[in-house]
Motif scaffolding. Sequence first.
Motif: not given
Length: 955
Positions: A75, A77-80, A235
């Motif tokens: 999914k 997320d902020e890191k991706t 997302g």
Amino acid sequence: MALWTMILRKMAKNKWLQLNLWFGLTVCVALFSSMPLYSEAILQRTLIKELERIQSQSGAYPGFVRISTSVSASKMDEKTRAAIVRADQYVQRIPQRMGLEALSVYRQRFTQRMKVYGADATGQEKQSQKTAGGFKALSDAEKRVRLIDGRMPEVREDGIFEALVTQKFLISAKRKLTEELIAESPEGERFRVIPVGIIDTDPAADPYLPFLTTEVPDGFLIPFAQFEKEFTLGGKARVSDLEWRLALNYNQLTVDHVEAFMQASKEIKRYFRGRLGVDEINIPAGETVSSYAGKQEKLDVMMLSLYAPVMLMLAFYLYMAANLVIDRQKTEIAVLRSRGASRLQIMASFTAESLLLGGGALAVGPFLGVTFTKLLGASNGFLSFVQRSALEVTLTSTAYKVAALAVAGAILLILIPAFMATRVTIVGHKQQMARLTKMSFWHKTGLDLVLVGIAVYLLYNFNNRQEDLKRLALDQGALQVDPLLFLMPALFALGGGMLVLRVYPWLIRLLFRAGRGIWPPALYSTLIQISRSSGQYLTIKVFLVMTVATGLFSANAARTINDNMESKIRYNVGADMALTTRWESDAPAPVYAGGAQQAQTDLGIAETRRTQYTEPPFQPFRELKGVEAAARVFKKEARFTAGSEKVSGAATLLGIDTAEFGRTAWMKNGLLEYPINSYLNVIAPNPKAVLISRSLAEEAKVAPGDPIRLAWDGLDQAQFTVYGIVDYWPSWNPLPAGGEGEADNAAIPHLVVGHLTAIQNRLAVEPYEVWLKLRDGVSSQQIYDQLAANKLSVTSLRDARAELVTSKNDPFRLAINGVMTLGFVISMLISFFGFLLFWLLNLSGRTLQYGVLRAMGIPFPQIIGMLVSEQFLTSGAAVLIGVIIGNATSELFVPLFEISFATTEQVPPFAVVYRLRDYVQLYGIVGFTLTVGLLILGYRLSRTRIAQALKLGEE
């Protein structure tokens, strides 16, 4: 100020000597500065041409960079999201890292694949619908695609996506334009999509990075900003793949920046490796560019070694000119020393004088070096030039640094005679003038013996190394020439010349005594002059010996390298052009599915069933415009059985038509015991006649007249009769594969040459090669165009002419041909000026002698006879010695160039090549120099007045 005034007056007084000295310095600077200029310019041109070849062969733009990576996160997320942003920023800096301008850049985003069906689809239709596609985004899409129907999409606020689709995808979805579709993700998320436009590839939109709709998976192309908002940041669906494409200006890539380009390529791969997911980096130019790493350093070393003989001659020229300048000033130096001037003061004046000359050479030399570099780029062989596109040469700081070092070294060389002269007092100077027969410094120290010894020792080591390479079958590169191959001959020529000149004065004395009572007055006086003043002629004789010897070696070495490389290419191809065409056959289509393969087996189809071929028409190849002759050449690995012991093995079978083959094939003279056409005439009358290789004859103990049986898989053996034995045959390599020893008989190739019609009638009809011989002046491109126009399906092609052009454009070969040609021309030029300089000064120094002889009643023709005989016994003898030394140098050192070729691939065998034309050119230039020199000296002598000469003597 007084010192500078004295220096300028002294230089003006000896202006012709100073000009000759400045000329030598300028040529020296030009030669040294041309080394880095040439290596950089030729490698730059070759690099760009090889990059352009990438585009012509694969269709990929040479500056193309493609980075593709999957996104492994389940999914967004902020890191991706942060990783994607950093990746975008990193890609933006790639042009700067590689030092190239970005001509075009675009990004692509892809979501996971989704099931696609119409919004009004029934349950049964949804179940049967197999269409799948995801959302995708392309930066600047409106500039890159061609809209063939509908309009560009807009961002809507009602949750419906407007998208562009391809015609193929719309047909697959079974809906029309503007009809609503549903994209359903694997997680069950549904998206409403309305196709508003149909797109296709627009090649004209971007010449560097055309967006090909067929290269990307089908789906919905939405505005890039909307994709970022809804998927990358929002997302709403998982982003599965990212792609960046760049087109960089490869013409800006220089050899100096190859390391930076390679480093940037490595960093790109390292950065994306596992950062987001599975990455794929495609840089088509990477392999080509990496091959240039360190090539400039190797070429610089090569250039230095190539220039070594020329530099030695320039050093002699500078030393001789400086020595002549100092000789005219020795009395003045001795007087200054006797009146209290220190050696340091005298050397300071000469240093200042040399710096003025060096500064003038440094101002002009690098620009002359640019001319030399362009001359090198136009070389196509030894003393051969073509209208090749001019090298782009720009003066660099490196060239000026090398030029400055050359000037500094030359100045030190020039100051040596001045330093030696300051050690002599006025008394010592007069004593030296009376003792011109003393042994030279070179001969006192045994420098000639030392140089010859070093050259012979290096020659011995090289011969041992060459034998090791042959024994171990170690291959060299296509042309990796050891620098010592050029330095050794120069040392040998110099040492050998001085060694012969050590003995030459004794020969003159022996000649004088042998005809003491019969020599005419002119020759008698000349022999006395030469025997009593042998030391003053040594420099010019060594200079001429070096010029002639290195000129001959350069010519023979260049001819040998060129001839062997060209013979190798022509022999391996066999003719000007060798090609294969597509043949119709009953061979089954390739089967990949196990079930289908099993079905064939069940039907009882034999896996070894022989394929039946239909021979295509051969006449169209004969009728090509510009083709002088065409031949069919059948090649097949066959099995043979021969000899009383029924020896069997593998052999290369060649099927030919003797008349066609004789008119078409290329064969180097001297490889066979008789001309190749004689062998063809021997087998022509008998269809069963064959020629075999000596390796097969020795292994099977077969002689002419013995039978031999031939066949290959799926065929019964047919009997033929041996009519001749050959060692070589066009396109056949008799050397063991992999260079294995001769004891391993299985590795030694065998050959059988027979009639094509007999092979087809008695064995089978299978595809053969078509060899073409082109008429003079016909280009390969003309043949290519005709093959395409006549729709002759060519499956493979080897073009000897194209391979020769590629070989001639190799930077190292260009360097060898160019530098040897340039060195030869410069050697002849400076030898001409050195010859005139020496003899004009020698003549002016002996004005009193000639005046006295005239006053004694010796007629002018006899004075000219004395001058001519003196020239022949000094300069002429030096030229003759140079020819002898040059031939000896060629015999000893040119064969060493065999080590520069692949030891297991050099067919025909390496051979030293001599060209009569080179000898004629050399003798012509030297003869012209001597003739012009004699005419000028005779003219100067005729203008000498007896009264002035006698008055000069009284003073």
